[in-house]
Motif scaffolding. Sequence first.
Motif, mmCIF file in Angstrom:
data_model
loop_
_atom_site.group_PDB
_atom_site.id
_atom_site.type_symbol
_atom_site.label_atom_id
_atom_site.label_comp_id
_atom_site.label_asym_id
_atom_site.label_seq_id
_atom_site.Cartn_x
_atom_site.Cartn_y
_atom_site.Cartn_z
ATOM 1 N N ASP A 42 0.838 -1.214 0.000
ATOM 2 C CA ASP A 42 0.000 0.000 0.000
ATOM 3 C C ASP A 42 0.868 1.257 0.000
ATOM 4 O OD1 ASP A 42 -2.458 -1.266 -0.104
ATOM 5 O OD2 ASP A 42 -2.653 -1.388 2.075
ATOM 6 N N GLN A 43 1.951 1.209 0.749
ATOM 7 C CA GLN A 43 2.861 2.354 0.797
ATOM 8 C C GLN A 43 3.521 2.576 -0.566
ATOM 9 O OE1 GLN A 43 6.352 1.911 3.291
ATOM 10 N NE2 GLN A 43 6.337 4.087 3.815
ATOM 11 N N LEU A 44 3.928 1.499 -1.204
ATOM 12 C CA LEU A 44 4.555 1.606 -2.522
ATOM 13 C C LEU A 44 3.577 2.163 -3.551
ATOM 14 C CD1 LEU A 44 6.514 -1.780 -2.642
ATOM 15 C CD2 LEU A 44 7.531 0.502 -2.518
ATOM 16 N N VAL A 45 2.357 1.641 -3.543
ATOM 17 C CA VAL A 45 1.349 2.066 -4.510
ATOM 18 C C VAL A 45 0.968 3.532 -4.309
ATOM 19 C CG1 VAL A 45 -1.066 1.733 -5.190
ATOM 20 C CG2 VAL A 45 0.423 -0.245 -4.916
ATOM 21 N N SER A 46 1.084 4.018 -3.085
ATOM 22 C CA SER A 46 0.691 5.409 -2.796
ATOM 23 C C SER A 46 1.610 6.435 -3.452
ATOM 24 C CB SER A 46 0.655 5.642 -1.285
ATOM 25 O OG SER A 46 1.968 5.636 -0.737
ATOM 26 N N LYS A 47 2.775 5.985 -3.892
ATOM 27 C CA LYS A 47 3.735 6.894 -4.519
ATOM 28 C C LYS A 47 3.847 6.576 -6.016
ATOM 29 C CE LYS A 47 6.384 7.454 -0.254
ATOM 30 N NZ LYS A 47 7.712 7.320 0.395
ATOM 31 N N GLU A 48 3.555 7.556 -6.822
ATOM 32 C CA GLU A 48 3.495 7.372 -8.270
ATOM 33 C C GLU A 48 4.821 6.889 -8.850
ATOM 34 O OE1 GLU A 48 0.931 7.059 -11.346
ATOM 35 O OE2 GLU A 48 0.446 7.832 -9.335
ATOM 36 N N GLU A 49 5.929 7.288 -8.234
ATOM 37 C CA GLU A 49 7.235 6.923 -8.789
ATOM 38 C C GLU A 49 7.552 5.433 -8.665
ATOM 39 O OE1 GLU A 49 8.231 8.799 -4.656
ATOM 40 O OE2 GLU A 49 6.766 9.076 -6.270
ATOM 41 N N GLY B 89 4.906 0.663 -11.919
ATOM 42 C CA GLY B 89 5.493 0.193 -13.168
ATOM 43 C C GLY B 89 7.000 0.070 -13.144
ATOM 44 N N THR B 90 7.579 -0.130 -11.962
ATOM 45 C CA THR B 90 9.045 -0.163 -11.860
ATOM 46 C C THR B 90 9.616 -1.554 -11.609
ATOM 47 O OG1 THR B 90 9.005 0.331 -9.481
ATOM 48 C CG2 THR B 90 9.093 2.205 -11.003
ATOM 49 N N PHE B 91 8.776 -2.530 -11.251
ATOM 50 C CA PHE B 91 9.268 -3.880 -10.974
ATOM 51 C C PHE B 91 9.182 -4.746 -12.235
ATOM 52 C CE2 PHE B 91 8.417 -2.274 -6.791
ATOM 53 C CZ PHE B 91 9.348 -2.890 -5.968
ATOM 54 N N ASP B 92 10.214 -5.542 -12.452
ATOM 55 C CA ASP B 92 10.227 -6.453 -13.600
ATOM 56 C C ASP B 92 9.532 -7.774 -13.283
ATOM 57 O OD1 ASP B 92 11.964 -4.810 -15.315
ATOM 58 O OD2 ASP B 92 13.515 -5.258 -13.834
ATOM 59 N N LEU C 60 -0.084 -5.444 -9.653
ATOM 60 C CA LEU C 60 -0.270 -5.063 -11.053
ATOM 61 C C LEU C 60 0.010 -3.578 -11.285
ATOM 62 C CD1 LEU C 60 -3.217 -6.929 -12.785
ATOM 63 C CD2 LEU C 60 -0.769 -7.280 -12.978
ATOM 64 N N GLN C 61 -0.102 -2.787 -10.253
ATOM 65 C CA GLN C 61 0.247 -1.376 -10.382
ATOM 66 C C GLN C 61 1.757 -1.158 -10.281
ATOM 67 O OE1 GLN C 61 -2.361 1.449 -8.160
ATOM 68 N NE2 GLN C 61 -3.301 -0.417 -7.340
ATOM 69 N N LEU C 62 2.437 -2.081 -9.613
ATOM 70 C CA LEU C 62 3.864 -1.919 -9.364
ATOM 71 C C LEU C 62 4.741 -2.558 -10.434
ATOM 72 C CD1 LEU C 62 3.794 -2.622 -5.519
ATOM 73 C CD2 LEU C 62 4.094 -0.401 -6.631
ATOM 74 N N VAL C 63 4.257 -3.632 -11.051
ATOM 75 C CA VAL C 63 5.046 -4.306 -12.089
ATOM 76 C C VAL C 63 4.877 -3.556 -13.407
ATOM 77 C CG1 VAL C 63 3.274 -5.927 -12.899
ATOM 78 C CG2 VAL C 63 5.673 -6.600 -12.946
ATOM 79 N N ARG C 64 5.917 -3.503 -14.191
ATOM 80 C CA ARG C 64 5.867 -2.787 -15.470
ATOM 81 C C ARG C 64 5.029 -3.542 -16.490
ATOM 82 N NH1 ARG C 64 8.987 -5.575 -19.079
ATOM 83 N NH2 ARG C 64 10.739 -6.815 -18.266
ATOM 84 N N VAL C 65 4.583 -2.851 -17.510
ATOM 85 C CA VAL C 65 3.930 -3.505 -18.637
ATOM 86 C C VAL C 65 4.953 -4.454 -19.277
ATOM 87 C CG1 VAL C 65 2.937 -3.170 -20.926
ATOM 88 C CG2 VAL C 65 2.346 -1.593 -19.072
ATOM 89 N N GLY C 66 4.569 -5.692 -19.449
ATOM 90 C CA GLY C 66 5.496 -6.710 -19.932
ATOM 91 C C GLY C 66 6.195 -7.452 -18.817
#
Length: 255
Positions: free
Chosen positions: A152-159, A162-165, A184-190
């Motif tokens: 939840d803390q990670l998702v709360s910050k836009e930066e 999409g940064t995890f592979d 799904l919000q934290l992992v990148r597309v692909g």
Amino acid sequence: MANKDDAAAAAAAATETTREEESPTEYKTHLKSHALFKYILNTSVYPREAPCMKELRRITEKHPWGVIATTPDEVQFIGMLLKLMNAKKTMEIGVFTGYSLLATALALPDDGQILALDINRQNYSLGLPVIQKAGVAHKIDFREGPAMPVLDQLVSKEENKGTFDFVFVDADKENYIHYHERILQLVRVGGVVAYDNTLWCGSVAPSPEDEPLPPEALVYTETMINLNRALAADPRIELSQLSIADGLTLCRRLY
């Protein structure tokens, strides 16, 4: 120049299987026989196993909960997948002794990063000396406690989005579906999310000829059935459910 006898001896040595004593995880398979699983381990897994992986596997096998560890063939697969993806930033939810975590750390480049979440630092401490000796501890950010507040803390910050592979989930089964929405919000597309134990001892689709499972083995059957149904219906991912170990579902984020 080597003679024919030397060449024959070398060929025999190259094809000879590596045999190990039985471990608790060697029964976490849905292959038709235990012998076939042993064949895979002895022929394709153990001969390629890094010494540090073997050391940590043996430490883990002695743990009272050793059966919950990721199987060696599954760990081998994840390590290759990470290399194929050129993964650099990953997350693991559910660490235990760090056996699969070590495989991930070995697969990542030297500047790779792994966010490792588990409620029990004591178990992780068993494997940490091996991880340190392998020279990959600097890649790991271990955090003790429930995963949900961290997500939840990670998702709360836009930066962070999409940064995890890659994310590997092998933790409290009832929260898989809740983790999914955040991951799904934290992992990148692909990028790829891997959920372990999605066949749950085969109980998600029992066969009449199967031996009855004890009640305690069925505790998450309905949970996994619901998860599998939800993942199959999720248009945001492409998925593949593998019968390796106790079931491993790979989800590739599409958008």
